[in-house]
Enzyme design. Structure first.
Site, short mmCIF file in Angstrom:
data_model
loop_
_atom_site.label_atom_id
_atom_site.label_comp_id
_atom_site.label_asym_id
_atom_site.label_seq_id
_atom_site.Cartn_x
_atom_site.Cartn_y
_atom_site.Cartn_z
N CYS A 267 20.70 -24.13 15.76
CA CYS A 267 22.10 -24.26 16.47
C CYS A 267 22.50 -23.14 17.31
CB CYS A 267 23.14 -24.67 15.39
SG CYS A 267 23.01 -26.38 14.79
N1 LIG Z 1 20.61 -28.65 11.78
C1 LIG Z 1 21.92 -28.24 11.83
O1 LIG Z 1 22.20 -27.22 10.96
C2 LIG Z 1 22.89 -28.84 12.71
C3 LIG Z 1 24.72 -28.36 12.34
C4 LIG Z 1 25.47 -29.01 13.18
C5 LIG Z 1 25.10 -29.52 14.18
N2 LIG Z 1 24.02 -29.77 14.43
C6 LIG Z 1 23.49 -30.75 15.82
O2 LIG Z 1 23.22 -32.22 15.30
C7 LIG Z 1 22.14 -32.64 16.30
C8 LIG Z 1 21.01 -33.04 15.28
O3 LIG Z 1 20.33 -31.65 14.78
P1 LIG Z 1 19.45 -31.82 13.51
O4 LIG Z 1 19.15 -30.50 13.06
O5 LIG Z 1 20.16 -33.03 12.48
O6 LIG Z 1 18.10 -32.65 14.27
P2 LIG Z 1 16.61 -32.95 13.73
O7 LIG Z 1 15.81 -32.44 14.78
O8 LIG Z 1 16.57 -32.63 12.22
O9 LIG Z 1 16.64 -34.79 13.67
C9 LIG Z 1 16.87 -35.46 14.64
C10 LIG Z 1 16.25 -36.88 14.23
O10 LIG Z 1 16.54 -37.85 15.32
C11 LIG Z 1 15.42 -38.56 15.73
N3 LIG Z 1 15.49 -39.38 17.00
C12 LIG Z 1 15.42 -38.61 18.17
N4 LIG Z 1 15.61 -39.53 18.96
C13 LIG Z 1 15.76 -40.64 18.50
C14 LIG Z 1 16.06 -41.99 18.94
N5 LIG Z 1 16.13 -42.17 20.21
N6 LIG Z 1 16.18 -42.93 18.05
C15 LIG Z 1 16.16 -42.74 16.71
N7 LIG Z 1 15.88 -41.55 16.21
C16 LIG Z 1 15.55 -40.41 17.07
C17 LIG Z 1 14.22 -37.67 15.35
O11 LIG Z 1 12.80 -38.44 15.18
C18 LIG Z 1 14.64 -36.88 14.19
O12 LIG Z 1 14.45 -37.38 12.94
C19 LIG Z 1 21.84 -31.65 17.12
O13 LIG Z 1 22.59 -31.68 18.27
C20 LIG Z 1 22.35 -30.07 16.51
O14 LIG Z 1 22.55 -29.23 17.49
C21 LIG Z 1 22.97 -29.39 13.87
#
Ligand SMILES: NC(=O)c1ccc[n+]([C@@H]2O[C@H](COP(=O)([O-])OP(=O)(O)OC[C@H]3O[C@@H](n4cnc5c(N)ncnc54)[C@H](O)[C@@H]3O)[C@@H](O)[C@H]2O)c1
Length: 441
Positions: A267
């Site tokens: 992030c």
């Molecule tokens: N990881 C963190 O600590 C955190 C904290 C706050 C906010 N965020 C934000 O949240 C969002 C998600 O982050 P994350 O770390 O959970 O991501 P991640 O990469 O762990 O997970 C994303 C998931 O979405 C799936 N995906 C992608 N496109 C898709 C679609 N069209 N249909 C269905 N599934 C689909 C992927 O296969 C994956 O499993 C990002 O924008 C990130 O910046 C993350």
């Protein structure tokens, strides 16, 4: 009881899904990655979050939480749809909105044949205006429906930290709901009724900006601490008591005020870059954000500088790197400082041997050519020096016998989390990043 669909079963999606499951709602996780769907269906998660996994397994067993790769159908069957897909950086710093666009299209298709009012919630981190100018038109076009009339549109940023994802979701510091209209905003806030936290209702763009401003604030504190520490070192002061005293001012606060090798993770770096790029596209050059990133880029060099001061030229020397994930307790290597650190060591012709309790498998894909050890003790054995990159608790328990087996027992603590006395008692020389006492380096 509401039916909730979470699109994207990653850290944020699964924490959101389990939270709503625990609050008594029926949840389906939709992901396009079939392996991930199978993993979740079997009560497991694809990353290291033990508490989240335990709670997810219970919900799967009780059939409260399920998973599917048929996202459009799951959308059609739900009252609330949370978009939680990834928003990684492009080379320019801008976020890659392709996963968000694809997910929006799928959500729109799921809405097409539905005859009830649903609330679409953007939870991924997206730059201000994305929800109303990218997500909304795609959902409207794919569904043939109109936002604010046929469906509601909200932006609900996530503030969880990896390592305690579920705890942060269940006990958040605040809940922010941005919405296009009050109906959608009130419905979403109602879903969070039993969660005790300050609750803020706003418009879509403000909610998007709150997330970026928050992460930029955290990154600012880290780069500020590193900047002060870098000055302390050169003046001959230990930065730790300095920053500790600074953090006692309640207007500043103690958290994220430790010197180290810089921030990584999925992030902070990408969010600062994305806001910098967004500001630029609006005609504003943010010198602060550019400096936060510049300080962060050069921070791994501070660890290397300490090591070189202690053992001289690193060429041909065996250097142990402890910790490859972006922080201790997680297996995530996205933007870990271990990558620039090891690159710098290799540029100086050092022989790198690395160890991490959980991240070796994924790290090997990025750096296949370095040597990997099977334990921390094995990693430092016969080493000419060691740099601790991530604050894994197990590194605190390295005993004297492990340090005595180093060729040259010099330990650079890149996270300032080891107890210097314990390391010294074990017969090793302790050098913490941001430590500048004359004669100690
Ligand atoms: N990881 C963190 O600590 C955190 C904290 C706050 C906010 N965020 C934000 O949240 C969002 C998600 O982050 P994350 O770390 O959970 O991501 P991640 O990469 O762990 O997970 C994303 C998931 O979405 C799936 N995906 C992608 N496109 C898709 C679609 N069209 N249909 C269905 N599934 C689909 C992927 O296969 C994956 O499993 C990002 O924008 C990130 O910046 C993350």
């Amino acid at each position: 009881m509401m039916r909730i669909c979470v699109v994207g079963a990653g850290y944020v999606g699964l924490a959101t899904a389990v939270m709503f499951g625990k609050l008594g709602h029926e949840v389906v996780c939709a992901d396009k990655d079939r392996d991930r769907v199978r993993t979740v269906k079997s009560g497991k998660i694809p990353f290291h979050e033990p508490y989240l996994e335990r709670e997810l397994a219970k919900l799967v067993k009780k059939r409260i939480l399920s998973a599917t790769d048929a996202a459009a159908q799951a959308v059609e069957d739900s009252n609330f749809i949370f978009i939680c897909v990834q928003t990684p950086s492009l080379a320019s710093g801008r976020i890659d909105t392709r996963p968000v666009k694809l997910a929006s299209k799928t959500v729109g298709k799921g809405l097409r044949d539905a005859d009830d009012y649903k609330v679409i919630v953007m939870k991924s981190t997206v730059v201000p205006s994305t929800t109303d100018s990218v997500v909304k038109p795609i959902v409207e076009e794919a569904s043939g429906k109109t936002s604010s009339e046929d469906f509601g549109l909200c932006m609900n940023p996530e503030f969880l930290q990896e390592g305690h994802a579920l705890k942060d979701s269940m006990q958040p510091s605040r809940i922010v709901v941005g919405s296009e209209d009050r109906r959608a905003g009130n419905l979403l806030m109602g879903l969070y009724e039993s969660i005790v936290a300050p609750k803020i209702m706003t418009d879509l763009r403000s909610a998007e900006m709150i997330k970026y401003a928050s992460n930029t604030g955290l990154a600012t504190k880290i780069s500020f601490a590193n900047e002060i520490a870098n000055m302390c070192v050169r003046i001959g002061i230990d930065s730790e008591p300095v920053l500790k005293a600074v953090g006692m001012d309640p207007r500043i606060g103690p958290q994220f005020l430790k010197p180290g090798l810089g921030f990584g993770g999925s992030c902070l770096p990408k969010d600062v870059r994305a806001l910098l790029d967004k500001a630029k596209s609006e005609g504003y050059e943010s010198r602060l954000l550019a400096s936060i990133l510049a300080i962060n880029e050069q921070q791994p060099l501070e660890g290397i500088r300490l090591l070189e001061n202690a053992i001289g030229d690193l060429s041909g020397k065996r250097i142990a790197v402890l910790g490859l994930s972006f922080k201790g307790g997680v297996d995530d290597i996205r933007e870990t400082r271990a990558i620039p650190l090891i690159r710098e060591l290799r540029d100086r012709k050092a022989k790198v041997v690395a160890y991490d309790p959980m991240a070796i498998g994924s790290f090997k894909k990025v750096m296949p050519r370095i040597e990997y050890a099977t334990s921390a003790a094995e990693c430092i054995r016969s080493a000419d020096g060691c740099i601790v990159q991530a604050d894994w608790a197990e590194f605190k328990h390295l005993g004297s016998s492990a340090f005595r087996r180093m060729k040259n027992p010099v330990v650079v603590d890149g996270r300032r989390f080891l107890d210097p006395d314990t390391v010294r008692k074990a017969g090793a020389k302790y050098l913490g990043v941001g430590y500048g006492t004359p004669g100690q380096q």
